[in-house]
Motif scaffolding. Structure first.
Motif, PDB file in Angstrom:
ATOM      1  N   SER A   1      17.454  70.591  85.050  1.00  0.00           N
ATOM      2  CA  SER A   1      17.347  71.710  84.106  1.00  0.00           C
ATOM      3  C   SER A   1      17.850  71.291  82.730  1.00  0.00           C
ATOM      4  N   HIS A   2      18.889  70.374  82.738  1.00  0.00           N
ATOM      5  CA  HIS A   2      19.425  69.903  81.465  1.00  0.00           C
ATOM      6  C   HIS A   2      18.420  69.001  80.763  1.00  0.00           C
ATOM      7  N   GLU A   3      17.911  68.018  81.521  1.00  0.00           N
ATOM      8  CA  GLU A   3      17.093  66.996  80.891  1.00  0.00           C
ATOM      9  C   GLU A   3      15.674  67.488  80.567  1.00  0.00           C
TER      10      GLU A   3
ATOM     11  N   ARG B   1      21.157  64.966  70.094  1.00  0.00           N
ATOM     12  CA  ARG B   1      21.156  66.428  70.111  1.00  0.00           C
ATOM     13  C   ARG B   1      22.567  66.983  69.931  1.00  0.00           C
ATOM     14  N   ASN B   2      23.581  66.355  70.643  1.00  0.00           N
ATOM     15  CA  ASN B   2      24.987  66.774  70.471  1.00  0.00           C
ATOM     16  C   ASN B   2      25.391  66.657  69.015  1.00  0.00           C
ATOM     17  N   GLY B   3      24.981  65.509  68.390  1.00  0.00           N
ATOM     18  CA  GLY B   3      25.345  65.263  66.981  1.00  0.00           C
ATOM     19  C   GLY B   3      24.761  66.358  66.097  1.00  0.00           C
TER      20      GLY B   3
ATOM     21  N   GLN C   1      23.841  69.356  67.005  1.00  0.00           N
ATOM     22  CA  GLN C   1      24.469  70.656  67.296  1.00  0.00           C
ATOM     23  C   GLN C   1      25.855  70.755  66.669  1.00  0.00           C
ATOM     24  N   ALA C   2      26.478  69.581  66.406  1.00  0.00           N
ATOM     25  CA  ALA C   2      27.804  69.604  65.779  1.00  0.00           C
ATOM     26  C   ALA C   2      27.705  69.897  64.280  1.00  0.00           C
ATOM     27  N   MET C   3      26.464  69.899  63.752  1.00  0.00           N
ATOM     28  CA  MET C   3      26.299  70.165  62.311  1.00  0.00           C
ATOM     29  C   MET C   3      25.388  71.380  62.131  1.00  0.00           C
TER      30      MET C   3
ATOM     31  N   THR D   1      25.740  58.629  64.793  1.00  0.00           N
ATOM     32  CA  THR D   1      26.824  59.170  63.964  1.00  0.00           C
ATOM     33  C   THR D   1      26.411  60.521  63.404  1.00  0.00           C
ATOM     34  N   ASP D   2      27.322  61.506  63.574  1.00  0.00           N
ATOM     35  CA  ASP D   2      27.082  62.804  62.912  1.00  0.00           C
ATOM     36  C   ASP D   2      28.230  63.061  61.968  1.00  0.00           C
ATOM     37  N   HIS D   3      28.088  64.055  61.120  1.00  0.00           N
ATOM     38  CA  HIS D   3      29.176  64.389  60.187  1.00  0.00           C
ATOM     39  C   HIS D   3      29.547  65.832  60.391  1.00  0.00           C
TER      40      HIS D   3
ATOM     41  N   GLU E   1      31.861  68.827  62.831  1.00  0.00           N
ATOM     42  CA  GLU E   1      33.286  69.253  62.806  1.00  0.00           C
ATOM     43  C   GLU E   1      34.236  68.254  63.466  1.00  0.00           C
ATOM     44  N   GLY E   2      33.692  67.265  64.179  1.00  0.00           N
ATOM     45  CA  GLY E   2      34.557  66.273  64.862  1.00  0.00           C
ATOM     46  C   GLY E   2      35.089  66.818  66.183  1.00  0.00           C
ATOM     47  N   LEU E   3      35.987  66.059  66.793  1.00  0.00           N
ATOM     48  CA  LEU E   3      36.476  66.430  68.139  1.00  0.00           C
ATOM     49  C   LEU E   3      37.936  66.836  68.071  1.00  0.00           C
TER      50      LEU E   3
ATOM     51  N   ASP F   1      41.906  68.588  72.405  1.00  0.00           N
ATOM     52  CA  ASP F   1      41.595  69.144  73.728  1.00  0.00           C
ATOM     53  C   ASP F   1      40.208  68.700  74.193  1.00  0.00           C
ATOM     54  N   VAL F   2      39.249  68.750  73.259  1.00  0.00           N
ATOM     55  CA  VAL F   2      37.876  68.375  73.608  1.00  0.00           C
ATOM     56  C   VAL F   2      37.809  66.886  73.970  1.00  0.00           C
ATOM     57  N   ARG F   3      38.537  66.049  73.206  1.00  0.00           N
ATOM     58  CA  ARG F   3      38.558  64.607  73.477  1.00  0.00           C
ATOM     59  C   ARG F   3      38.978  64.328  74.927  1.00  0.00           C
TER      60      ARG F   3
ATOM     61  N   THR G   1      32.007  72.367  78.552  1.00  0.00           N
ATOM     62  CA  THR G   1      31.200  72.629  77.340  1.00  0.00           C
ATOM     63  C   THR G   1      31.912  73.635  76.457  1.00  0.00           C
ATOM     64  N   THR G   2      31.637  73.569  75.161  1.00  0.00           N
ATOM     65  CA  THR G   2      32.194  74.571  74.232  1.00  0.00           C
ATOM     66  C   THR G   2      31.074  75.461  73.697  1.00  0.00           C
ATOM     67  N   LYS G   3      29.858  75.153  74.254  1.00  0.00           N
ATOM     68  CA  LYS G   3      28.704  75.882  73.693  1.00  0.00           C
ATOM     69  C   LYS G   3      28.284  77.010  74.637  1.00  0.00           C
TER      70      LYS G   3
ATOM     71  N   GLU H   1      25.268  78.151  75.268  1.00  0.00           N
ATOM     72  CA  GLU H   1      24.137  77.834  76.149  1.00  0.00           C
ATOM     73  C   GLU H   1      24.262  76.435  76.757  1.00  0.00           C
ATOM     74  N   GLY H   2      25.442  75.812  76.532  1.00  0.00           N
ATOM     75  CA  GLY H   2      25.609  74.429  77.030  1.00  0.00           C
ATOM     76  C   GLY H   2      25.854  74.381  78.536  1.00  0.00           C
ATOM     77  N   MET H   3      25.589  73.182  79.122  1.00  0.00           N
ATOM     78  CA  MET H   3      25.841  73.006  80.562  1.00  0.00           C
ATOM     79  C   MET H   3      26.997  72.041  80.817  1.00  0.00           C
TER      80      MET H   3
ATOM     81  N   GLY I   1      25.719  66.690  79.717  1.00  0.00           N
ATOM     82  CA  GLY I   1      25.123  65.619  78.899  1.00  0.00           C
ATOM     83  C   GLY I   1      25.968  64.367  78.859  1.00  0.00           C
ATOM     84  N   LEU I   2      27.203  64.482  78.394  1.00  0.00           N
ATOM     85  CA  LEU I   2      28.023  63.287  78.176  1.00  0.00           C
ATOM     86  C   LEU I   2      28.384  62.606  79.497  1.00  0.00           C
ATOM     87  N   SER I   3      28.658  63.410  80.532  1.00  0.00           N
ATOM     88  CA  SER I   3      29.030  62.776  81.806  1.00  0.00           C
ATOM     89  C   SER I   3      27.853  61.983  82.345  1.00  0.00           C
TER      90      SER I   3
ATOM     91  N   GLY J   1      33.216  63.952  61.105  1.00  0.00           N
ATOM     92  CA  GLY J   1      32.244  63.847  62.191  1.00  0.00           C
ATOM     93  C   GLY J   1      32.653  62.836  63.250  1.00  0.00           C
ATOM     94  N   THR J   2      31.677  62.489  64.086  1.00  0.00           N
ATOM     95  CA  THR J   2      31.974  61.619  65.240  1.00  0.00           C
ATOM     96  C   THR J   2      30.879  60.583  65.368  1.00  0.00           C
ATOM     97  N   VAL J   3      31.314  59.371  65.817  1.00  0.00           N
ATOM     98  CA  VAL J   3      30.301  58.382  66.135  1.00  0.00           C
ATOM     99  C   VAL J   3      30.428  58.023  67.617  1.00  0.00           C
TER     100      VAL J   3
HETATM  101  P1  ADP Z   1      26.803  70.271  76.267  1.00  0.00           P
HETATM  102  O1  ADP Z   1      26.169  69.600  75.139  1.00  0.00           O
HETATM  103  O2  ADP Z   1      25.851  70.860  77.225  1.00  0.00           O
HETATM  104  O3  ADP Z   1      27.911  71.207  75.889  1.00  0.00           O
HETATM  105  P2  ADP Z   1      27.945  67.705  76.661  1.00  0.00           P
HETATM  106  O4  ADP Z   1      28.543  67.011  77.832  1.00  0.00           O
HETATM  107  O5  ADP Z   1      26.839  66.981  75.989  1.00  0.00           O
HETATM  108  O6  ADP Z   1      27.527  69.112  77.096  1.00  0.00           O
HETATM  109  O7  ADP Z   1      29.079  67.948  75.609  1.00  0.00           O
HETATM  110  C1  ADP Z   1      30.282  68.501  76.002  1.00  0.00           C
HETATM  111  C2  ADP Z   1      31.053  69.043  74.826  1.00  0.00           C
HETATM  112  O8  ADP Z   1      31.465  67.967  74.013  1.00  0.00           O
HETATM  113  C3  ADP Z   1      30.256  69.880  73.903  1.00  0.00           C
HETATM  114  O9  ADP Z   1      30.270  71.235  74.364  1.00  0.00           O
HETATM  115  C4  ADP Z   1      30.962  69.736  72.582  1.00  0.00           C
HETATM  116  O10 ADP Z   1      32.035  70.635  72.478  1.00  0.00           O
HETATM  117  C5  ADP Z   1      31.512  68.362  72.644  1.00  0.00           C
HETATM  118  N1  ADP Z   1      30.712  67.414  71.852  1.00  0.00           N
HETATM  119  C6  ADP Z   1      29.774  66.578  72.339  1.00  0.00           C
HETATM  120  N2  ADP Z   1      29.274  65.827  71.343  1.00  0.00           N
HETATM  121  C7  ADP Z   1      29.892  66.203  70.208  1.00  0.00           C
HETATM  122  C8  ADP Z   1      29.792  65.785  68.844  1.00  0.00           C
HETATM  123  N3  ADP Z   1      28.944  64.854  68.416  1.00  0.00           N
HETATM  124  N4  ADP Z   1      30.608  66.444  67.920  1.00  0.00           N
HETATM  125  C9  ADP Z   1      31.465  67.397  68.317  1.00  0.00           C
HETATM  126  N5  ADP Z   1      31.610  67.823  69.635  1.00  0.00           N
HETATM  127  C10 ADP Z   1      30.820  67.212  70.536  1.00  0.00           C
END
Ligand code: ADP
Length: 673
Positions: free
Chosen positions: A446-448, A565-567, A569-571, A610-612, A614-616, A619-621, A630-632, A634-636, A639-641, A663-665
């Protein structure tokens, strides 16, 4: 200290009594032997004394004959002198010889030549009463008679014991005076005793009370003397003769064992004592061994009783000779019910008796006893069955002869229960795992599939918009392009489904050598589409000379898509400020000069997104790669895992850091083909 057992103290008492008796016996034996020895010595001395007395008496009688020969021819006082002198010279015991008439008047006399004037000091008169008494007696007996002895003082304070003997002289049947001899007692002892017998002995005439009258010789040490007194019976007078003999030296060892008998008795007693000591030692050792044995037995008993393993011993005929409490508890029989019973054993299930009999026969014949044991089924007294593991070993006695078999029996009921439990839980686990896999697949799919579906939907919308326009002059090329894109994304969706399924099932993924540019090209239309939608600038660069990478193409494309896509969505629009010109997403591919830490030295290619935004936050790190974080709205959170797992499966690594100025790279590496 441990109190002594009554048996032990009795044993000590007996030993003590035995020792005492043997010591007593030894003492008595030595004492008796010594007594015997002394008695024998005393007897010898008495014999010697009697011999000496007899010698003296015989000599005195011989003297009488010698004196009678003086008057064998009728002497005149003058002619008498010469033979008298001769007699005196030959008999030193005679002090004086007198010839007296019938009324004891002196006719003539002769003194011994060995003593000057024996009657000079006091005069003969003082001794006459004794002489007359003797002559009286002699006349009555018509034979020689002796007077009592008397002390006669000599010159210079000396003195001597004298004794008179009167011998009647008869001529032609008519008494014709007397011969009177004065004997000196010391002289008698010196001259008449047997010199050989007397050597080393003491000899004396004594009174009845022991006072010495005349001494021939004496033994020096008074305490070590054996004495024997005997009577010297003379006509008219009796003298007491005392013989002294030194004891045989009885000092030291010979004092203790004066003769062979005592020595032998002593040696035997010592040997007896030694044997007793050895016996005692032996007994002590035996006692200690007994105690150790008892301790070992108690220890063994405690060990057997504490065992949960059943123990059973059989003789070579299969009869039970021993069972431990654990075995009895296992089969529910009392030891008395089991000991001595043969085959079939009471715990054999009736329907298995034949099989067990055969097994037993094979074992007894071939003696093949598997070390690891064999499994069997036993029946308790109450009829219930239970599985057991039997381990058998030959039973060898102290002489090394096999006398039977010893078996250890482990009740396997609990183990079987645990195994069964394990099996069912394993099955449950597998079912759960299958369910989890399905869930995981569904989530990932469903994610992919979101992206291709979203793309298809956009292209379909675009196409519809074109079709809604004037019917003429339809942009054929655009329509075809849109339809192609839709087809491509549908294909892609199909590939994603296959890849994800393979990934979830952990099958060996298909790896192929792909140029990095080809990967980027494949996802570029989608990225462009999304970027355009969100008003984000996209910058893609592939450094020339990048080697092809070895990868599962679809999955790596999905990784790139997810990161991009994450990048984006961060902007979101309005952040960062549009005027800063920082709403930019960079995708850069470059060969890596140095291998990443901990990886092999082969060539690597690095992808960076690389995105520019809000950064991480801190807690999120920390929870970035946790599935479903997820912090979103509609997020699942998958993605990252997924990205990290995919990259690690390829042997690479996924890392992230803060980008400048904000931002984050995210960077990942893939091995070059
Ligand atoms: P999802 O995108 O479905 O939320 P991910 O595993 O891809 O799941 O991401 C988990 C969380 O990591 C996101 O909800 C977001 O808060 C944070 N995140 C991921 N990529 C970035 C990024 N480039 N900049 C800021 N936060 C990020």
């Amino acid at each position: 200290m441990r109190p002594r057992s009554p048996l032990r103290s009795r044993r000590w008492l007996l030993w003590g009594a035995l020792l005492l008796l043997v010591t007593l016996l030894l003492g008595v034996l030595v004492f008796l032997a010594r007594e015997y020895e002394e008695g024998r010595d005393q007897l010898a001395v008495e014999r010697d004394a009697a011999a000496v007395a007899s010698d003296i008496r015989s000599a005195l009688i011989r003297n009488v004959q010698t004196l009678q020969s003086l008057h064998s021819v009728v002497p005149t006082p003058d002619s008498w002198m010469a033979p008298a002198s001769e007699v005196l010279a030959r008999h030193r015991e005679m002090v004086r010889l007198e010839w007296r008439d019938n009324s004891t008047r002196l006719i003539t006399f002769r003194n011994t030549p060995y003593m000057a004037e024996p009657f000079g000091a006091m005069g003969r008169e003082a001794a006459l009463p004794d002489m007359r008494l003797a002559c009286e007696a002699a006349r009555r007996q018509s034979g020689p008679a002796f007077s009592a002895s008397y002390f006669w003082p000599l010159r210079e304070g000396m003195g001597m014991e004298f004794m008179e003997m009167c011998l009647p002289v008869v001529r032609s049947g008519v008494p014709n005076g007397f011969l009177v001899v004065t004997y000196s007692l010391p002289g008698i002892l010196n001259e008449l005793g047997n010199k050989d017998v007397l050597r080393g002995h003491g000899l004396a005439f004594t009174e009845a009370d022991g006072t010495r009258l005349a001494v021939h010789s004496a033994v020096q040490d008074n305490r070590r003397v054996l004495r024997a007194s005997t009577l010297l019976d003379l006509p008219g007078h009796t003298l007491m003769l005392q013989l002294e003999s030194p004891r045989v030296s009885r000092s030291g060892f010979y004092g203790l064992f004066p003769n062979l008998l005592t020595a032998v008795v002593g040696a035997l007693s010592l040997a007896l004592l030694a044997v007793m000591a050895m016996l005692g030692r032996d007994m002590r050792l035996r006692q200690r061994a007994e105690l150790e044995l008892a301790n070992a037995l108690a220890f063994r008993k405690a060990m057997e009783n504490s065992l949960v393993t059943g123990l059973r011993a059989r003789d070579l005929q299969g009869r039970i000779t021993y069972v431990n409490p654990a075995f009895c508890q296992m089969v529910g029989f009392a030891p008395e019910e089991l000991i001595g019973t043969g085959l079939p054993a009471p715990w054999w299930p009736p329907e298995l008796v034949d099989e067990y009999q055969q097994r037993q026969a094979v074992r007894l014949a071939g003696q093949t006893l598997p070390r690891e044991g064999y499994e069997s089924v036993f029946q308790r007294k109450d009829g219930t069955r239970f599985p057991v593991l039997i381990i058998e070993a030959p039973l060898i006695d102290a002489q090394g002869v096999q006398t039977g078999f010893m078996s250890a029996i482990v009740d396997m009921t609990e183990q079987r229960r645990v195994e069964e439990l394990n099996r069912t839980s394993q099955e449950r686990l597998q079912a759960t795992a299958r369910l989890a896999t399905v869930g995981e697949m569904a989530s990932l799919l469903s994610h992919e599939l979101n992206q291709p579906l979203a793309a298809i939907s956009s292209y379909a919308t675009g196409t519809l918009n074109l079709l809604d326009g004037p019917a003429t002059g339809l942009p054929q090329a655009d329509l075809q392009q849109a339809m192609r894109r839709i087809g491509e994304q549908a294909d892609r969706a199909g590939r994603v489904i296959r890849s994800v399924a393979d990934f979830v099932r952990r099958r060996e993924q298909v790896r192929e050598a792909v140029m990095p540019s080809a990967l980027v090209d494949a996802i570029q239309p989608l990225l462009v589409l999304q970027a355009k939608k969100q008003g984000i600038r996209l910058q893609i660069s592939v450094v020339p000379g990048c080697p092809p990478v070895l990868c599962d193409r679809t999955m790596v494309e999905q990784v790139l898509l997810n990161l991009a896509r994450n990048g984006m969505q961060a902007m979101p629009a309005g952040c960062p400020a549009p005027e800063s010109g920082l709403r930019l997403l960079t995708l850069r591919v470059a060969p890596l000069r140095q291998p990443p830490a901990g990886r092999s030295a082969k060539r690597w290619v690095e992808f960076g997104v690389t995105d520019h935004g809000e950064g991480l936050s801190e807690d999120v790190r920390a929870r970035l790669f946790t599935p479903f974080f997820t912090t979103k709205a509609e997020g699942m959170g998958l993605g990252l895992s997924l990205c990290r797992t995919v990259i690690e499966q390829h042997g690479g690594a996924l890392v992230f850091e803060a980008a400048q100025p904000r931002g984050t790279v995210f960077r990942f590496t893939l091995p070059a083909a």
